[in-house]
Design an enzyme around this catalytic site. Sequence first.
Site, PDB file in Angstrom:
ATOM      1  N   THR A  29      -2.642   7.266  13.550  1.00  0.00           N
ATOM      2  CA  THR A  29      -2.108   5.923  13.770  1.00  0.00           C
ATOM      3  C   THR A  29      -1.515   5.320  12.510  1.00  0.00           C
ATOM      4  O   THR A  29      -0.975   4.215  12.551  1.00  0.00           O
ATOM      5  CB  THR A  29      -3.200   4.984  14.284  1.00  0.00           C
ATOM      6  OG1 THR A  29      -4.197   4.831  13.273  1.00  0.00           O
ATOM      7  CG2 THR A  29      -3.834   5.541  15.550  1.00  0.00           C
ATOM      8  N   ASP A  30      -1.629   5.993  11.366  1.00  0.00           N
ATOM      9  CA  ASP A  30      -1.115   5.466  10.097  1.00  0.00           C
ATOM     10  C   ASP A  30      -1.683   4.068   9.830  1.00  0.00           C
ATOM     11  O   ASP A  30      -1.007   3.194   9.297  1.00  0.00           O
ATOM     12  CB  ASP A  30       0.415   5.409  10.132  1.00  0.00           C
ATOM     13  CG  ASP A  30       1.022   5.116   8.752  1.00  0.00           C
ATOM     14  OD1 ASP A  30       0.437   5.551   7.745  1.00  0.00           O
ATOM     15  OD2 ASP A  30       2.069   4.455   8.705  1.00  0.00           O
TER      16      ASP A  30
END
Length: 982
Positions: free
Chosen positions: A798-799
């Site tokens: 998901t960074d």
Amino acid sequence: MKFASFSSARRRALLPGALAAAMVAALMTPGPAQAAAVACSVDYQVSNEWGTGFTANVSVHNEGSEAINNWSVGWTFPGNQQISNGWNAVVAQSGTAVTAQHPAWAPSIAPGQSTSFGFQATYSGTNTAPGSFTVNGAPCGGGNPGNVAPEVALTAPAANASFLVGQAVNLAASASDSDGSVDRVEFAANGTVLGTDTTAPYTFSWTNATAGQHALTATAYDDAGASTVSAPVTVQVLDTPGLLATPATVRVRQGQTATFGVKLSNQPSGTVTATVARSSGSSDLSVSSGASLSFTTSNWDQPQQVTVASADNGGDPGEAVFTVSASGHDAATVTVRETSASASAYDEAFLEQYEKIKDPASGYFREFDGLLVPYHSIETMIVEAPDHGHQTTSEAFSYYLWLEAYYGRVTGDWEPLHDAWESMEAFIIPGTADQPTNAAYNPGSPATYIPEQPNMDGYPSALQQNVDVGNDPIATELSSTYGTDEVYGMHWLLDVDNVYGFGFCGDGSDDAPVYMNSYQRGSKESVWETVPHPSCETFEHGGPNGYLDLFTDDSDYAEQWRYTNAPDADARAVQVMFWAQQWAEEQGNGGELDGLLDDAAKMGDYLRYAMFDKYFKEIGDCVGASACQGASGKDSAHYLMSWYYAWGGATDTSSPWAWRIGSSASHQGYQNVLAAYALSQVPELKPASPTGADDWAISYDRQLEFLQWLQASEGGIAGGATNSWGGSYAQPPGGLSTFYGMYYDWQPVWNDPPSNNWFGFQVWNMERVAQLYQVTGDPRAEAILDTWVPWAIEHTDTDNGGADFQVPANLTWSGQPDTWTGTSTGNPGLHVDVQDYSQDVGVAAALAKTLLYYAEGSGDADARATGEGLLDALLAHSGDLGITTPDQPDWSRLTDTWDSQSQDGLYIPPGFSGTMPNGDVIEPGATFLSIRSFLEDDPMWPDVEAHLADPENVPAPIVQRHRFWAQVEIATAFAAHEELFG
């Protein structure tokens, strides 16, 4: 005859995210500089530019005689350009210096070959291209290895400018060519050329524009024949001057204020005074400033702000319509809706996404007599399962229902859900006139057997009258229960704008969306190899027998109608109505859904046709078309959601006949355990027929068993099973495992590309399982998810809510499950690998929902955190029309002709000759594009054409696709978070 039915968004090119590339980069080191050996050239092209940002394609050509290994391209930006993400390379930037390293799957460039990558970036001021490049540290000479296409921009009129009928629309463009000269500039409206100018400054005056919205473009041609089309500019042509208010719908949190802008459509001859007042709705909403606006001949096109205030009185959220009026001008209206003061950020994100989708200016719908029909996508040049963006599918209608059901949950307003169901009944559920001869259907002889062929050159496939078929066990009880012989189910595909020109039953009219079909030639037939045809065959188009000679070999053809149902869409509609019933009851508004629940139960009753073998033959060990017996009773039911059911008949009511078929192949992605639960156990949704609820109760258990049987040891769900190997009840390979006697098929139904490679099928299915688990706590659903969820999370990044998220894109499968004996073995011999990753926003949203439902039911913190991370990452990609990421489609098969060795290309049988409604010729040697020549009028075509002409040096264009199903998936993911966690 094969009546295959495909839902959308299943065939797409991989677009690796920058984050995926960065993970690869962490595991490798760039090769040493090879200045002495490198001979190269670089072509840098800005493919799209919007004032504050742009996308660019970079092609690297190996001019030398030795391979360039571990290539790395470097350059320095002359301005303040800042790269935000890239694809097909690991792109990094430090200050103005940029390095783009090879991806893991393409480390070398062979002599004489090219490789391409792209990126998206922001900038301010000017966007000057880099002046020089290096490859592995060596300067690249030669610039572009081929002709550089010209640059062009439409400089007038301004975007969203308004004109009056009879007023000249003056177009102007700037054009240049870096390695030659500009030959001419063509100006076009809606793809139709208006005129040409051969000398600068390039201009054209359009004097006969009709009322409506028009997309204007300029196309520049250089002296070598290369062309570039400008970004389109949309203008309005009005019958009378008017007031323009944007946006058309405004959200305001209770106790706060919101604004909208007002301007005039055209320059006035003097001062115009406009007034703004609430014309209907809640008195809690009022104009706090901007109630009177003054426009002059100089400021008429500059928006003036109107502020609307919401009273902080703690009441229920309301809405009001504000009308902007002025003498001699058409009025404008703005709907202002309150959001609860306690609404979460995700609830607000849902409402914002909802308004974007429903805004008429966005282009997601076409309106017919007050009812909305969703397009597959805003963009028109798109080849997935639909081959044009302004087709639509039953899948899209089911998502339309889902959007409005969540809107009812959030706002308490259920009228839009009624409107969506009414539209579905009006346009994609065939009515009496669409299926006129069902009364002639004989359940004892449901259809004539036609074997499916392994390759398309096996078509047309002959009818075989001597092959035994079974009895249809549900037709009589359905007609008795509902008092009609008609089938109540959605057809899968509509041509909303009548682009092909089939019209209703061949009349060429554009009065309503047109029923059409495409796939009909076995599992090898790709979307690239289809011949679109009308669902109502009157022999008006195609060949002497219409399109029938392409599919069936018969001695006598009759005019006929036929429809194909995609069971996952109808099941999703039932799933939606289950949730709508739950939410309305919680609100005390159960009566708001009167009639809709009965209709959903009726749809589920007919959906049972998807539970039966195609020709109602016995289930299990069904080998040999003649040897495998037709069944009586429900011995032909596998109780799974198969790929389709279909029905048809004669158009001539004086000589009526009709047929129905089920499907022998079941794909994991079509199963819907929540719909099966609702239709068997929720009183409001139990079908009215004598055996409907009982059949769905069996299906509920059978579907859960099916998923347990197909679960790979890592967690992913493998393809499915068939009762008719090869579509012809052939002998399957030896040693193949079985499920209730049906044979395991890792790629059921279609093989180009393999049908279970797309990760989206995983999340569509597992979302339903997770919802079932959250509602019922069923331990079988829990066990499936306990293995699937960690596997999915392992392959998701998901960074931390940033823009560079990634989800799985394509999967590969090996081994097979153990033969099902009633208990899961864990399938130690069945494996799945993630082949690559993407930033598919629809898949990411569906994955987020799956994880959130699982987290609410299980308390799993990692699942919730990952789901929320995906939602935040999606928000980082918000735009005016929705949430998208760059997409680079593969157009290489547009012009493929039939190749008998590879069995690829568009196959037209020898001797067949016909035409499409627009005159395109259908005969051997035709291509996907040649029978769809209207695509050459698409605004995107010049970029695609340039790429096809020189694919090594001109990369495929990068686009932002706004698929309807994906945008709704995103909206409902935001709403689901609020539903589950408050």
